[in-house]
Design an enzyme around this catalytic site. Structure first.
Site, PDB file in Angstrom:
ATOM      1  N   ASP A  95      44.284 -11.584  12.590  1.00  0.00           N
ATOM      2  CA  ASP A  95      44.402 -12.438  13.770  1.00  0.00           C
ATOM      3  C   ASP A  95      44.782 -11.614  15.009  1.00  0.00           C
ATOM      4  O   ASP A  95      45.782 -10.911  15.006  1.00  0.00           O
ATOM      5  CB  ASP A  95      45.455 -13.528  13.520  1.00  0.00           C
ATOM      6  N   SER A 143      43.005 -19.452  18.231  1.00  0.00           N
ATOM      7  CA  SER A 143      42.864 -19.217  16.789  1.00  0.00           C
ATOM      8  C   SER A 143      42.283 -20.430  16.076  1.00  0.00           C
ATOM      9  O   SER A 143      41.639 -20.286  15.035  1.00  0.00           O
ATOM     10  CB  SER A 143      44.215 -18.887  16.167  1.00  0.00           C
ATOM     11  N   ASP A 194      50.085 -22.863  10.543  1.00  0.00           N
ATOM     12  CA  ASP A 194      49.513 -22.330  11.776  1.00  0.00           C
ATOM     13  C   ASP A 194      47.976 -22.438  11.724  1.00  0.00           C
ATOM     14  O   ASP A 194      47.391 -22.669  10.658  1.00  0.00           O
ATOM     15  CB  ASP A 194      49.961 -20.872  11.958  1.00  0.00           C
ATOM     16  N   ASP A 385      39.661 -13.339  14.615  1.00  0.00           N
ATOM     17  CA  ASP A 385      39.219 -14.525  15.348  1.00  0.00           C
ATOM     18  C   ASP A 385      39.031 -14.231  16.829  1.00  0.00           C
ATOM     19  O   ASP A 385      38.250 -14.874  17.512  1.00  0.00           O
ATOM     20  CB  ASP A 385      40.204 -15.678  15.120  1.00  0.00           C
ATOM     21  N   HIS A 386      39.745 -13.218  17.334  1.00  0.00           N
ATOM     22  CA  HIS A 386      39.699 -12.852  18.757  1.00  0.00           C
ATOM     23  C   HIS A 386      40.597 -11.649  18.957  1.00  0.00           C
ATOM     24  O   HIS A 386      41.329 -11.266  18.037  1.00  0.00           O
ATOM     25  CB  HIS A 386      40.205 -14.003  19.642  1.00  0.00           C
ATOM     26  N   HIS A 496      44.973 -14.359  24.998  1.00  0.00           N
ATOM     27  CA  HIS A 496      43.838 -13.777  24.281  1.00  0.00           C
ATOM     28  C   HIS A 496      42.821 -13.196  25.254  1.00  0.00           C
ATOM     29  O   HIS A 496      42.905 -13.441  26.450  1.00  0.00           O
ATOM     30  CB  HIS A 496      43.131 -14.862  23.447  1.00  0.00           C
TER      31      HIS A 496
HETATM   32 ZN   LIG Z   1      44.239 -15.986  16.556  1.00  0.00          ZN
END
Ligand SMILES: [Zn+2]
Ligand SMILES: *[C@@H]1O[C@H](CO)[C@@H](O)[C@H](O)[C@H]1NC(C)=O
Ligand SMILES: *[C@@H]1O[C@H](CO)[C@@H](O)[C@H](O)[C@H]1NC(C)=O
Length: 547
Positions: A95, A143, A194, A385-386, A496
């Site tokens: 992540d 996320s 989460d 995810d990023h 992000h």
């Molecule tokens: Zn994330």
């Protein structure tokens, strides 16, 4: 400017204008070797004919070899891309880890262990592609939308937990796998409620609805229980609001409910160790080792008797799922997340991040070792995810043009995260009885000592200390900035970014559809295709049952 400093592909003189010298230099540039050339026109003509013949023959040979190679590759991928029978799929999520996190961690590791510059991470050796990460609602995903792309294979809005833009639920690869007889697991270092883990086995409109996510994770859901094995943090969501360790809004006791549903529940390191890394583990199983997040690896390693490492949880899960499917004709699907690489990015803390990435790299190696020994054909696919933080491995600190460098040795000197220092500072403030002006000197002394002992920073400036004293509520960010500046590591955001992220696999032939640059939804589609499970059937069932 001398000839060999000129760019290779621009301003090259056309052949009419070039003399022999130019040709020689061009060849030297292209081949890396200096070439001697005869002079005289006849010799040049001969040379051109010979070169032409040679080039023609060489091209023919290359074409034949390429065709042969391609044929061989196609046969290979046909025979081994998807196993015909029982199989295991391990999907790993790093992540918030972008490509710069890898460069930073690689150099840090080389610095800390005195390794040569050619030394690479396990991950580096398994890179196969890149993923484009935007969500349906933004160029910069969160996320939740990121994990929905993996779980459902569909784009959705930021905040969506396996819910589509029209607010209908989408079936997930884990739910489809469970329905078809696979065993399933989720292993994380953050709260199990989460966004990333939530997206594989729950459906809510907004990621903040963690009470509801916890409910669904243990099977209070139209599909019933879909996760056989849960290891991670986030215990407080499972405890009733009548207990002090709870963070639920209601008085539901999900631990008790899980036990009634047949789950084995553990909540501490001692019980985890007694599982003998998986052999003694009875499914379904719920292991929650922290009230919220498991501490950053940089801090956790000093609390090894309280919290398990990601690698240990991954190994336990692999052993348990492999044992539980031993006599089944279906294998397992396991999602393992290095959850807190992202948090270190949000906190702009490079020392915390390199330890998170290394810990993820160790877990990745553990999965590879498992696959090597496992009888059932197994594939590991990993991606992020990023990216988080807009990380850059270099930073200009002054108006003067910077030198090209950054300092990994600064990170090697840190023994704790900025988050840990901020907590220690907060506890110190709470404990000190008097906080008048006369104590400023004492406080500066305390902060200098804290920075020296736990962050390896010996030269805190008076301005930095004053900021910490004036704004203790943002101390974590200030500590992170203190170490980032000294390492000359840059960050462009506490949020992000839209950077493309890496895709990894244990085997690039089996994961061939993910080689190259892909939309994140293609990663999700690959997971279901490789497992050969019907995610759309689950979507239909969910829609029917949630009406
Ligand atoms: Zn994330
Ligand atoms: C605990 O949850 C119940 C509902 O289950 C609620 O009525 C009560 O107000 C909550 N108590 C606290 C202290 O939040
Ligand atoms: C690292 O720590 C050592 C010993 O505490 C110190 O002498 C050295 O200057 C530090 N290095 C950096 C780059 O901060």
């Amino acid at each position: 400017m001398s000839r060999n400093q000129e760019p290779l592909l621009s301003n090259r003189p056309s052949s009419e204008q070039s003399n022999d010298n130019d040709l020689a230099e061009e060849d030297a540039l292209l081949t890396g070797e200096r070439v001697q050339r005869p002079s005289g026109n006849d010799k040049i003509k001969w040379r051109e004919w010979i070169l032409f013949g040679w080039a023609f023959a060489a091209t023919a040979v290359v074409i034949v070899l390429a065709v042969l190679y391609q044929n061989q590759k196609t046969t290979q991928s046909h025979s081994s891309s998807t196993p015909s029978g029982k199989r295991n799929l391990i999907f790993m999520v790093s992540d918030g880890m972008g490509p710069t996190s890898l460069s930073m961690t690689r150099s840090f590791r080389q610095q800390q262990y005195g390794l040569p510059y050619g030394d690479i991470l396990v991950l580096d050796d398994h890179l196969i592609g890149q993923s484009r990460t935007r969500s349906s609602s933004s160029l910069v995903t969160d996320s939740a939308a990121g994990a929905t792309a993996f779980s459902c294979g569909k784009k959705s809005y930021n905040g969506a937990i396996s819910i589509l833009p029209d607010f209908t639920p989408c079936g997930t690869v884990l739910e489809a796998a469970k329905k078809e007889g696979y065993m399933t697991g989720l292993v994380v270092t953050t709260r199990i409620t989460d966004a990333t883990p939530a997206c594989f086995a729950s459906h809510v409109n907004l990621r903040q609805e963690e009470d509801l996510i916890a409910d669904q994770l243990i099977g209070n859901h139209p599909l019933g229980h879909t996760v056989d094995l849960i290891l991670g943090g986030g215990r407080c969501r499972f405890l009733p609001n009548t207990t002090s360790a709870s963070c639920r809004e209601d008085s539901k006791d999900l631990v008790e409910e899980a036990k009634q549903k047949g789950y084995t529940y553990i909540d501490n390191r001692k019980d985890f160790d007694s599982l003998q890394t998986g052999n003694g583990l009875k499914l379904p199983f719920l292991g929650l080792f922290a009230d919220e997040d498991i501490p950053y690896e940089i801090d956790r390693r000093f609390e090894d008797d309280t919290y398990p490492a990601l690698r240990e949880m991954a190994e336990t899960a692999l052993k348990a799922l492999s044992a539980a499917t031993k006599n089944s004709d279906k294998g397992f699907f396991l999602m393992i997340e290095g959850s807190r690489i992202d948090h270190a990015g949000h906190g702009n803390d490079p020392a915390a991040q390199v330890h998170e990435v290394l810990s993820y790299d160790h877990a990745f190696q553990s999965v590879l070792s498992f696959i090597e020994k496992e009888q059932t054909p197994s594939l590991l696919v990993g991606t992020s995810d990023h990216e988080t933080g807009g990380l850059s491995a270099a930073r200009q600190l002054h108006e003067t043009y910077p030198e090209y460098l950054w300092y990994p040795e600064v990170l090697a000197n840190a023994s704790h995260s900025a988050h840990w220092l901020a907590h220690a500072y907060r506890d110190h403030l709470a404990a000190s009885t008097s906080r008048g002006d006369g104590d400023k000197k004492k406080l500066k002394h305390y902060l200098r000592k804290l920075l020296k002992e736990h962050m390896g920073v010996h030269d805190a400036s008076s301005t930095e200390l004053s900021t910490l004293i004036a704004q203790p509520e943002i101390a974590s960010y200030v500590f992170a900035d203190i170490i980032s500046r000294r390492a000359q590591i840059g960050w462009s955001t506490h949020g992000h970014s839209a950077a493309d992220v890496n895709i990894y696999a244990s085997d690039s032939v089996s994961a061939k559809p993910l080689v190259g640059n892909h939309e994140n939804t293609e990663v999700g589609k690959f997971l279901r295709d490789w497992l050969d499970v019907d995610v759309d059937a689950v979507t239909k069932e969910l829609r029917r049952k949630s009406r």
